[in-house]
Motif scaffolding. Structure first.
Motif, PDB file in Angstrom:
ATOM      1  N   CYS A   1      -3.034  -3.469  -2.324  1.00 32.88           N
ATOM      2  CA  CYS A   1      -4.113  -2.957  -1.476  1.00 32.88           C
ATOM      3  C   CYS A   1      -5.374  -2.617  -2.255  1.00 32.88           C
ATOM      4  O   CYS A   1      -6.415  -2.382  -1.654  1.00 32.88           O
ATOM      5  CB  CYS A   1      -3.640  -1.715  -0.722  1.00 32.88           C
ATOM      6  SG  CYS A   1      -3.353  -0.272  -1.788  1.00 32.88           S
TER       7      CYS A   1
ATOM      8  N   ALA B   1       0.832  -1.209   0.000  1.00 31.87           N
ATOM      9  CA  ALA B   1       0.000   0.000   0.000  1.00 31.87           C
ATOM     10  C   ALA B   1       0.864   1.256   0.000  1.00 31.87           C
ATOM     11  O   ALA B   1       0.463   2.297   0.515  1.00 31.87           O
ATOM     12  CB  ALA B   1      -0.924  -0.003   1.218  1.00 31.87           C
ATOM     13  N   GLY B   2       2.057   1.167  -0.569  1.00 29.01           N
ATOM     14  CA  GLY B   2       2.996   2.276  -0.475  1.00 29.01           C
ATOM     15  C   GLY B   2       3.107   3.151  -1.699  1.00 29.01           C
ATOM     16  O   GLY B   2       4.019   3.959  -1.804  1.00 29.01           O
TER      17      GLY B   2
ATOM     18  N   CYS C   1       3.535   0.657   3.651  1.00 29.19           N
ATOM     19  CA  CYS C   1       2.903   1.930   3.307  1.00 29.19           C
ATOM     20  C   CYS C   1       3.932   3.046   3.466  1.00 29.19           C
ATOM     21  O   CYS C   1       4.962   2.857   4.106  1.00 29.19           O
ATOM     22  CB  CYS C   1       1.685   2.191   4.181  1.00 29.19           C
ATOM     23  SG  CYS C   1       2.014   2.131   5.967  1.00 29.19           S
TER      24      CYS C   1
ATOM     25  N   ASP D   1      -4.252   8.151  -1.193  1.00 34.13           N
ATOM     26  CA  ASP D   1      -3.686   6.916  -0.653  1.00 34.13           C
ATOM     27  C   ASP D   1      -4.693   5.816  -0.968  1.00 34.13           C
ATOM     28  O   ASP D   1      -5.731   5.699  -0.325  1.00 34.13           O
ATOM     29  CB  ASP D   1      -3.472   7.073   0.852  1.00 34.13           C
ATOM     30  CG  ASP D   1      -2.684   5.948   1.456  1.00 34.13           C
ATOM     31  OD1 ASP D   1      -2.681   4.833   0.878  1.00 34.13           O
ATOM     32  OD2 ASP D   1      -2.069   6.157   2.520  1.00 34.13           O
TER      33      ASP D   1
ATOM     34  N   THR E   1       3.613  -2.223  10.354  1.00 34.74           N
ATOM     35  CA  THR E   1       3.699  -1.513   9.083  1.00 34.74           C
ATOM     36  C   THR E   1       5.164  -1.220   8.808  1.00 34.74           C
ATOM     37  O   THR E   1       5.985  -1.165   9.726  1.00 34.74           O
ATOM     38  CB  THR E   1       2.920  -0.180   9.113  1.00 34.74           C
ATOM     39  OG1 THR E   1       3.461   0.665  10.125  1.00 34.74           O
ATOM     40  CG2 THR E   1       1.433  -0.404   9.367  1.00 34.74           C
TER      41      THR E   1
ATOM     42  N   TYR F   1      -3.077   2.649   8.930  1.00 38.94           N
ATOM     43  CA  TYR F   1      -2.760   1.275   8.546  1.00 38.94           C
ATOM     44  C   TYR F   1      -2.503   0.390   9.770  1.00 38.94           C
ATOM     45  O   TYR F   1      -2.822  -0.797   9.742  1.00 38.94           O
ATOM     46  CB  TYR F   1      -1.568   1.244   7.588  1.00 38.94           C
ATOM     47  CG  TYR F   1      -1.934   1.688   6.193  1.00 38.94           C
ATOM     48  CD1 TYR F   1      -2.745   0.889   5.387  1.00 38.94           C
ATOM     49  CD2 TYR F   1      -1.490   2.899   5.686  1.00 38.94           C
ATOM     50  CE1 TYR F   1      -3.096   1.283   4.110  1.00 38.94           C
ATOM     51  CE2 TYR F   1      -1.837   3.301   4.398  1.00 38.94           C
ATOM     52  CZ  TYR F   1      -2.648   2.487   3.619  1.00 38.94           C
ATOM     53  OH  TYR F   1      -2.995   2.881   2.350  1.00 38.94           O
TER      54      TYR F   1
END
Length: 188
Positions: free
Chosen positions: A100, A13-14, A54, A24, A68, A61
């Protein structure tokens, strides 16, 4: 049957969210919850523990996964940098990666990706193939091969597919669940 005790799940999810107007993506609301929460729910029963890679909104998160990690490299270097950042937090022989923004991720993703790895100890990576193309961000990876990742990234490489090829990755047929790999960019 997969022994989920040997598998860590990693949700990627980065990204910078360029195709989502800079949002995001993992935190975009979809059907009453965030995309990342939807993916996490679908993965949790398949793995021992869950991590999220992320680069912002860490507190949000952390409500979904206890661990994370943020990229070790500057300027959103892509999913491989997200995988690299998570290595220090993975304490199982395998890591299952998923993006994600794929809310229909298969509930048997891990099982089907694990079978060829269990049969062949030399095989390092398996990834989903939807019948038309490789879904490289839906993959199961032996932790040992991740030692080659920093050098690959240091050389300026970013392509998941090329690194997978160098590791001798094998595709696994998911053509019976093609719709499971639709991502936010394709959802109406």
């Amino acid at each position: 049957m997969t022994d989920k005790a040997v598998i860590t799940g990693l949700i990627l999810a980065g990204g910078a969210g360029r195709r989502a107007g800079g949002q995001d993506k993992g935190l975009i609301q979809w059907q009453g919850r965030t995309l990342v929460a939807t993916v996490a729910q679908r993965l949790q029963e398949q793995v021992q523990e869950l991590l999220i890679s992320c680069n912002r909104n860490f507190e949000e998160y952390a409500r979904i996964a206890p661990t994370t990690s943020g990229d070790l490299r500057q300027d959103y270097q892509g999913p491989m940098a997200g995988l690299e950042s998570a290595v220090a937090h993975i304490h199982t022989p395998f890591v299952l990666i998923a993006p994600c923004d794929t809310p229909y991720i298969p509930l048997d993703l891990c099982q089907r990706l694990y079978e060829p790895l269990a049969e062949n100890p030399e095989l390092q990576i398996t990834y989903a193939h939807d019948g038309e193309r490789g879904q490289y961000l839906c993959a199961l990876i032996r932790i040992g091969c991740l030692q080659t990742l920093p050098a690959y990234l240091d050389e300026g490489n970013r392509t998941v597919r090329h690194w997978f090829q160098a590791q001798g990755a094998q595709k696994v047929d998911f053509s019976d669940q093609r719709q499971a790999f639709e991502n936010l960019n394709n959802l109406a």
